[in-house]
Design a protein around this motif. Structure first.
Motif, PDB file in Angstrom:
ATOM      1  N   ILE A 158      14.546  -7.218   1.400  1.00 10.57           N
ATOM      2  CA  ILE A 158      13.027  -6.705   0.867  1.00 10.57           C
ATOM      3  C   ILE A 158      13.102  -5.393   1.446  1.00 10.57           C
ATOM      4  N   LEU A 159      13.694  -4.654   2.158  1.00 13.57           N
ATOM      5  CA  LEU A 159      13.232  -3.273   2.768  1.00 13.57           C
ATOM      6  C   LEU A 159      13.841  -2.420   1.834  1.00 13.57           C
ATOM      7  N   VAL A 160      15.317  -2.771   1.433  1.00 17.15           N
ATOM      8  CA  VAL A 160      16.119  -2.120   0.502  1.00 17.15           C
ATOM      9  C   VAL A 160      15.559  -1.943  -0.979  1.00 17.15           C
ATOM     10  N   PRO A 161      15.069  -3.118  -1.576  1.00 17.05           N
ATOM     11  CA  PRO A 161      14.517  -2.935  -2.893  1.00 17.05           C
ATOM     12  C   PRO A 161      13.145  -2.197  -2.885  1.00 17.05           C
ATOM     13  N   VAL A 162      12.327  -2.300  -1.683  1.00 16.37           N
ATOM     14  CA  VAL A 162      11.166  -1.521  -1.734  1.00 16.37           C
ATOM     15  C   VAL A 162      11.454   0.073  -1.596  1.00 16.37           C
ATOM     16  N   GLY A 163      12.387   0.362  -0.552  1.00 17.79           N
ATOM     17  CA  GLY A 163      12.761   1.749  -0.511  1.00 17.79           C
ATOM     18  C   GLY A 163      12.862   2.612  -1.754  1.00 17.79           C
ATOM     19  N   LEU A 164      13.979   1.543  -2.568  1.00 20.06           N
ATOM     20  CA  LEU A 164      14.583   2.327  -3.671  1.00 20.06           C
ATOM     21  C   LEU A 164      13.461   2.455  -4.831  1.00 20.06           C
ATOM     22  N   THR A 165      12.634   1.581  -4.822  1.00 15.04           N
ATOM     23  CA  THR A 165      11.393   1.502  -5.591  1.00 15.04           C
ATOM     24  C   THR A 165      10.835   2.634  -5.608  1.00 15.04           C
ATOM     25  N   LEU A 166      10.318   2.965  -4.080  1.00 15.83           N
ATOM     26  CA  LEU A 166       9.489   4.063  -3.684  1.00 15.83           C
ATOM     27  C   LEU A 166      10.337   5.227  -4.011  1.00 15.83           C
ATOM     28  N   LEU A 167      11.667   5.394  -3.964  1.00 12.53           N
ATOM     29  CA  LEU A 167      12.159   6.523  -4.368  1.00 12.53           C
ATOM     30  C   LEU A 167      12.511   6.829  -6.001  1.00 12.53           C
ATOM     31  N   VAL A 168      12.645   5.848  -6.474  1.00 11.27           N
ATOM     32  CA  VAL A 168      12.876   5.728  -8.148  1.00 11.27           C
ATOM     33  C   VAL A 168      11.655   5.944  -8.825  1.00 11.27           C
ATOM     34  N   PHE A 169      10.774   5.373  -8.415  1.00 13.36           N
ATOM     35  CA  PHE A 169       9.205   5.476  -9.262  1.00 13.36           C
ATOM     36  C   PHE A 169       8.789   6.976  -9.504  1.00 13.36           C
ATOM     37  N   PRO A 170       8.938   7.786  -8.404  1.00 15.44           N
ATOM     38  CA  PRO A 170       8.360   9.100  -8.908  1.00 15.44           C
ATOM     39  C   PRO A 170       9.398   9.741  -9.951  1.00 15.44           C
ATOM     40  N   ILE A 171      10.674   9.471  -9.742  1.00 14.60           N
ATOM     41  CA  ILE A 171      11.504  10.373 -10.603  1.00 14.60           C
ATOM     42  C   ILE A 171      11.387   9.861 -12.127  1.00 14.60           C
ATOM     43  N   LEU A 172      11.223   8.377 -12.436  1.00 10.50           N
ATOM     44  CA  LEU A 172      10.967   7.834 -13.527  1.00 10.50           C
ATOM     45  C   LEU A 172       9.470   8.399 -14.153  1.00 10.50           C
ATOM     46  N   ALA A 173       8.566   8.443 -13.155  1.00  9.87           N
ATOM     47  CA  ALA A 173       7.299   8.789 -13.809  1.00  9.87           C
ATOM     48  C   ALA A 173       7.212  10.315 -14.146  1.00  9.87           C
ATOM     49  N   SER A 174       8.028  11.266 -13.409  1.00  8.37           N
ATOM     50  CA  SER A 174       8.163  12.465 -13.910  1.00  8.37           C
ATOM     51  C   SER A 174       9.003  12.711 -15.134  1.00  8.37           C
ATOM     52  N   LEU A 175      10.127  11.833 -15.343  1.00 15.37           N
ATOM     53  CA  LEU A 175      10.863  12.112 -16.654  1.00 15.37           C
ATOM     54  C   LEU A 175      10.184  11.415 -17.825  1.00 15.37           C
ATOM     55  N   THR A 176       9.628  10.211 -17.773  1.00  9.30           N
ATOM     56  CA  THR A 176       8.955   9.448 -18.767  1.00  9.30           C
ATOM     57  C   THR A 176       7.362   9.243 -18.446  1.00  9.30           C
ATOM     58  N   THR A 177       6.735   8.590 -19.335  1.00 10.99           N
ATOM     59  CA  THR A 177       5.184   8.137 -18.975  1.00 10.99           C
ATOM     60  C   THR A 177       5.074   7.414 -17.627  1.00 10.99           C
ATOM     61  N   LEU A 178       3.970   7.685 -17.258  1.00 14.83           N
ATOM     62  CA  LEU A 178       3.864   6.533 -16.029  1.00 14.83           C
ATOM     63  C   LEU A 178       3.820   5.109 -16.398  1.00 14.83           C
ATOM     64  N   ALA A 179       3.403   4.541 -17.464  1.00 17.13           N
ATOM     65  CA  ALA A 179       3.627   3.247 -18.202  1.00 17.13           C
ATOM     66  C   ALA A 179       5.106   2.795 -18.187  1.00 17.13           C
TER      67      ALA A 179
END
Length: 385
Positions: A158-179
């Motif tokens: 649980i903690l590892v996927p949640v942590g990876l999500t919190l780290l990767v989501f801002p990167i993807l949001a900055s490279l692509t659209t939020l959706a």
């Protein structure tokens, strides 16, 4: 019958705060201990545990039961030494008072880990966990979080996927659209949840272990399984070619029926090859054959005929395939003219042949019953070995 009402203290809070050694046995001794622990630390939930121990003992005495009240504590050096200290004290109580059952009183998840030690020596009739009423929700949440954080598998799941999500989501949001970033994250999480939900890791591990053992033991089924996998891939490829060759592939039912109709013969052949490998392994090892292995080839062919019959029925109804043409046959002086077999009659022939094969398989297996064993017998023999 003498029952033991015991208050468990794994961390030795009693000895640390009062300086007393355990076990502390007797109604008056435990009641005096309540005062000592309360004066040393009025906020300690152990006071409530001691009072609950006395209340339970009093209720059992009111029911005319012989009761021994005791407090058992561990040691502070380590968890192993604490558990061994509790085990020694319980052995001492059992030998001295000839106890037959126990009622356990505790106030934390650490103390709950002592329950198996009690169960190994006495029959545990009841477990009474004390939670202070004023802080019930807070304390329950605290123990739940503590237990969760102490479980390594839960942390990784649980903690590892949640942590990876919190780290990767801002990167993807900055490279692509939020959706697009949110869609990518939810897709990965969905795949991970399905992977864990279906225990794919355990299945792959078991298959790898089984394949390694089969290779090292020189089983014929290793080769037949590889051949079966190749035939299955051919079936998938042939089915895909059949779907791509449809003139009008609108909808989903017609392509599925075309894929099944073209792929089923190859998949059935793959199952036959795999089952033949299992039969050869059993025969080479001179072990009694399992009846399921003998029945499997007939069942595979019968199921394949039924599935192909139904898929051909739907395809013929849509005009994708033509009716079967039966050529003229001459038997002596009698000549049977050629005719067409429509979809319904073709389906009936497939189903009848499948039933006939199933009956032949059952009859043949029953005649070859000597030297074979049922699956239940095989499981019993495996457990006994």
């Amino acid at each position: 019958m003498t029952s033991l009402v015991v208050c468990l203290d794994r961390n030795d809070d009693v000895g640390r705060k009062t300086g007393l050694s355990t076990p502390i046995v007797g109604w008056e001794a435990v009641r005096a201990l309540v005062t000592d622990v309360g004066l040393a630390d009025p906020e300690d939930s152990g006071v409530n545990s001691l009072l609950e121990t006395l209340r339970v003992a009093q209720a059992l005495r009111d029911d005319n039961e012989d009761v021994v009240v005791a407090v058992v504590s561990g040691e502070r050096e380590s968890m192993v030494s604490a558990d061994r200290a509790v085990a020694r004290q319980l052995d001492q109580l059992v030998a001295e008072y000839d106890l037959e059952s126990a009622v356990v009183v505790l106030d934390s998840t650490d103390d709950e880990q002592l329950i198996p030690i009690v169960e190994s020596r006495l029959r545990v009739d009841s477990v009474d966990r004390v939670v202070v009423r004023q802080a019930r929700d807070i304390e329950s949440t605290y123990y739940l979080l503590k237990q969760f954080l102490g479980d390594e598998e839960l942390r990784q799941t649980i903690l590892v996927p949640v942590g990876l999500t919190l780290l990767v989501f801002p990167i993807l949001a900055s490279l692509t659209t939020l959706a697009q970033g949110a869609a990518a994250i939810t897709t990965v999480i969905g795949v991970f949840l399905l992977y864990k939900g279906f225990n794919v890791d355990e299945i792959l591990t078991a298959l790898a272990i089984k394949a390694r053992e089969s290779i090292y033991s020189g089983q014929v089924s290793v080769v037949t399984y590889v051949v079966a996998a190749g035939l299955t891939l051919i079936g998938v490829f042939v089915g895909g070619l059949g779907v791509s060759g449809l003139d009008d592939a609108s909808g989903i039912l017609l392509p599925i029926m075309q894929f099944v109709n073209d792929a089923v013969p190859w998949v059935a052949m793959a199952a036959l090859v795999a089952s033949a490998g299992r039969l050869l392994d059993e025969t080479i090892r001179d072990e009694p054959l399992r009846r399921s292995y003998l029945n499997l080839p007939f069942v595979v062919v019968a199921v394949g005929l039924v599935v192909r019959g139904f898929s051909a029925y739907f395809l013929e109804q849509q005009g994708v395939i033509e009716p079967v043409d039966i050529p003229a046959v001459s038997i002596g002086a009698t000549t049977i003219a050629s005719f067409q077999l429509p979809a319904s009659q073709r389906l009936a022939v497939y189903v009848l042949v499948a039933f006939a094969l199933s009956i032949v398989g059952v009859r043949l297996t029953s005649r070859l019953a000597t030297g074979t064993i049922d699956d239940s017998e095989f499981a019993d023999r495996t457990d006994s070995d």
